[in-house]
Motif scaffolding. Sequence first.
Motif, PDB file in Angstrom:
ATOM      1  N   ASN A 272       8.874  -8.589  -4.208  1.00 23.64           N
ATOM      2  CA  ASN A 272       9.593  -8.374  -5.469  1.00 23.64           C
ATOM      3  C   ASN A 272       8.926  -7.285  -6.304  1.00 23.64           C
ATOM      4  O   ASN A 272       9.615  -6.465  -6.940  1.00 23.64           O
ATOM      5  CB  ASN A 272       9.661  -9.676  -6.254  1.00 23.64           C
ATOM      6  CG  ASN A 272      10.588 -10.693  -5.627  1.00 23.64           C
ATOM      7  OD1 ASN A 272      11.491 -10.338  -4.880  1.00 23.64           O
ATOM      8  ND2 ASN A 272      10.354 -11.961  -5.912  1.00 23.64           N
ATOM      9  N   GLN A 273       7.599  -7.275  -6.338  1.00 22.64           N
ATOM     10  CA  GLN A 273       6.905  -6.243  -7.105  1.00 22.64           C
ATOM     11  C   GLN A 273       7.169  -4.858  -6.521  1.00 22.64           C
ATOM     12  O   GLN A 273       7.443  -3.899  -7.264  1.00 22.64           O
ATOM     13  CB  GLN A 273       5.395  -6.540  -7.098  1.00 22.64           C
ATOM     14  CG  GLN A 273       4.986  -7.775  -7.882  1.00 22.64           C
ATOM     15  CD  GLN A 273       5.072  -7.569  -9.380  1.00 22.64           C
ATOM     16  OE1 GLN A 273       5.206  -6.453  -9.872  1.00 22.64           O
ATOM     17  NE2 GLN A 273       4.999  -8.662 -10.124  1.00 22.64           N
TER      18      GLN A 273
ATOM     19  N   SER B  35       4.756 -17.618  -0.622  1.00 29.01           N
ATOM     20  CA  SER B  35       5.007 -17.295  -2.035  1.00 29.01           C
ATOM     21  C   SER B  35       4.366 -15.962  -2.407  1.00 29.01           C
ATOM     22  O   SER B  35       4.973 -15.162  -3.149  1.00 29.01           O
ATOM     23  CB  SER B  35       4.469 -18.412  -2.932  1.00 29.01           C
ATOM     24  OG  SER B  35       5.097 -19.643  -2.646  1.00 29.01           O
ATOM     25  N   GLU B  36       3.178 -15.694  -1.901  1.00 26.29           N
ATOM     26  CA  GLU B  36       2.547 -14.410  -2.188  1.00 26.29           C
ATOM     27  C   GLU B  36       3.323 -13.258  -1.548  1.00 26.29           C
ATOM     28  O   GLU B  36       3.461 -12.189  -2.150  1.00 26.29           O
ATOM     29  CB  GLU B  36       1.104 -14.422  -1.669  1.00 26.29           C
ATOM     30  CG  GLU B  36       0.152 -15.268  -2.504  1.00 26.29           C
ATOM     31  CD  GLU B  36      -1.276 -15.151  -2.008  1.00 26.29           C
ATOM     32  OE1 GLU B  36      -1.474 -14.616  -0.892  1.00 26.29           O
ATOM     33  OE2 GLU B  36      -2.187 -15.578  -2.752  1.00 26.29           O
TER      34      GLU B  36
ATOM     35  N   ARG C  89       6.547 -13.185  -0.994  1.00 23.51           N
ATOM     36  CA  ARG C  89       7.757 -12.991  -1.808  1.00 23.51           C
ATOM     37  C   ARG C  89       7.433 -12.269  -3.112  1.00 23.51           C
ATOM     38  O   ARG C  89       8.187 -11.382  -3.548  1.00 23.51           O
ATOM     39  CB  ARG C  89       8.401 -14.337  -2.101  1.00 23.51           C
ATOM     40  CG  ARG C  89       8.956 -15.044  -0.880  1.00 23.51           C
ATOM     41  CD  ARG C  89       9.588 -16.370  -1.250  1.00 23.51           C
ATOM     42  NE  ARG C  89      10.737 -16.173  -2.138  1.00 23.51           N
ATOM     43  CZ  ARG C  89      11.381 -17.176  -2.731  1.00 23.51           C
ATOM     44  NH1 ARG C  89      10.978 -18.429  -2.571  1.00 23.51           N
ATOM     45  NH2 ARG C  89      12.420 -16.924  -3.503  1.00 23.51           N
ATOM     46  N   ALA C  90       6.320 -12.631  -3.733  1.00 24.82           N
ATOM     47  CA  ALA C  90       5.939 -11.963  -4.986  1.00 24.82           C
ATOM     48  C   ALA C  90       5.611 -10.495  -4.745  1.00 24.82           C
ATOM     49  O   ALA C  90       6.018  -9.623  -5.537  1.00 24.82           O
ATOM     50  CB  ALA C  90       4.748 -12.689  -5.612  1.00 24.82           C
ATOM     51  N   ASN C  91       4.886 -10.195  -3.678  1.00 26.44           N
ATOM     52  CA  ASN C  91       4.562  -8.800  -3.385  1.00 26.44           C
ATOM     53  C   ASN C  91       5.826  -7.987  -3.064  1.00 26.44           C
ATOM     54  O   ASN C  91       5.941  -6.819  -3.451  1.00 26.44           O
ATOM     55  CB  ASN C  91       3.583  -8.734  -2.213  1.00 26.44           C
ATOM     56  CG  ASN C  91       2.236  -9.333  -2.551  1.00 26.44           C
ATOM     57  OD1 ASN C  91       1.840  -9.383  -3.710  1.00 26.44           O
ATOM     58  ND2 ASN C  91       1.519  -9.800  -1.540  1.00 26.44           N
TER      59      ASN C  91
END
Length: 395
Positions: free
Chosen positions: A128-129, A121-122, A124-126
């Motif tokens: 996307n950012q 999840s981290e 994927r978040a990084n």
Amino acid sequence: MLHLPTLRVTGRQVRADVAYTHAVPQARRTGHTVAVGVDWGLNTLLCAGTLRLDSDGRITALGAGGQFRAAGVLAKQHRLRRLSERLHAKADQYVRLTDGRPDEHLTGKHEVLRDEIHRVSERRANLNQALAWAGARWAVDQAIAAAATVIYVEDLRSMEAKGMGATLNTRLSQQVRGKIVDRMRHLAAEAGVAVVTAPARNTSKHCPQCLTPLQHRKAPDQPTVAGWKWAICPNQSCRWQADRDHGAWRRIAARGLTHQAKTVTDRSSGQMMIRSVVDTLEASAVITRTSRGDRSKTGPTRRHTSRPTPRRRRAPSPTRPHGRAGKRPEGHAPTDRRLPRAAHRHQSVNTISTPTTGHRPRGAALGAGFHLHAHATPPRWETIPETKSDSGSLS
């Protein structure tokens, strides 16, 4: 103006985050003459270009537009999404097996899965950012290079993922368009550029020069790939053709320039938007074709004098050296060393690879880095002359 710092404890150190505020130019709602239109795509995440509104009301295109292609990054994002779904399915299965009963073996496996889910999840978040900041930075750089005062973006409410199949709906729902627009507003505010959302109705359907419904075909550079990326205007007096995304950003920018008097500011969010399209203004939101010079022959061809034959060299040729080695003819490659392998014909310093067989992001599937799979056209509007709007060329 500096603000009160925020203290953070990192390990054995105390860090102070000092925020500051500085003045920026005020973005205008109306009075724009040069605008950048941004269209959303699936694999071609962003497609943008610049239009100019002349004093007589004509709209002309500046350049052929650019693209921000992130197919490799999106492929990596989809791979992480599938991995996350499998991990969640395994974790749910362990919960069903335990069913409230203590089992040290299954409980240990479940904790390992939860840690792995958190790491995925981290990632994927990084990702996307990074993709949001890169796309927003590219769009704002296009506006700054073209000296534009406004960026017209397609309204995201028209990009709802429904009725397109399970696979396509999932891909659309995983896009980071909302984050890109937020970052775009943040970066554009520093340069005094307004970001306005415009209705996206029929932007890819109608011709940007005559508003005739377009006919979609296969791309001419990819004749073996099925699709409808290439748009052709059936109007015989127009015959505009280009990539459908390039026609969309032209329609979005032209619609924004003609409807800029209808721009309003939302009270709750403070965002600028054009809520509806006016038919009378829409009829004038066409891009004027640049005039071509008349090259028809009006007289006899001017006679050119033939180039005189160069005189022979009067000095004698050098004597041939003794031995088996002779003089190497000029222009031939030496045979005593191997030449380095030539670079790929699609790659250079400022360009990116554009294969004709379709994009296969193998590196992204194997987990390569971000910048290897995010390809963007450099901002070069101020260095290129005004081109014909019906050229149909791709950047």
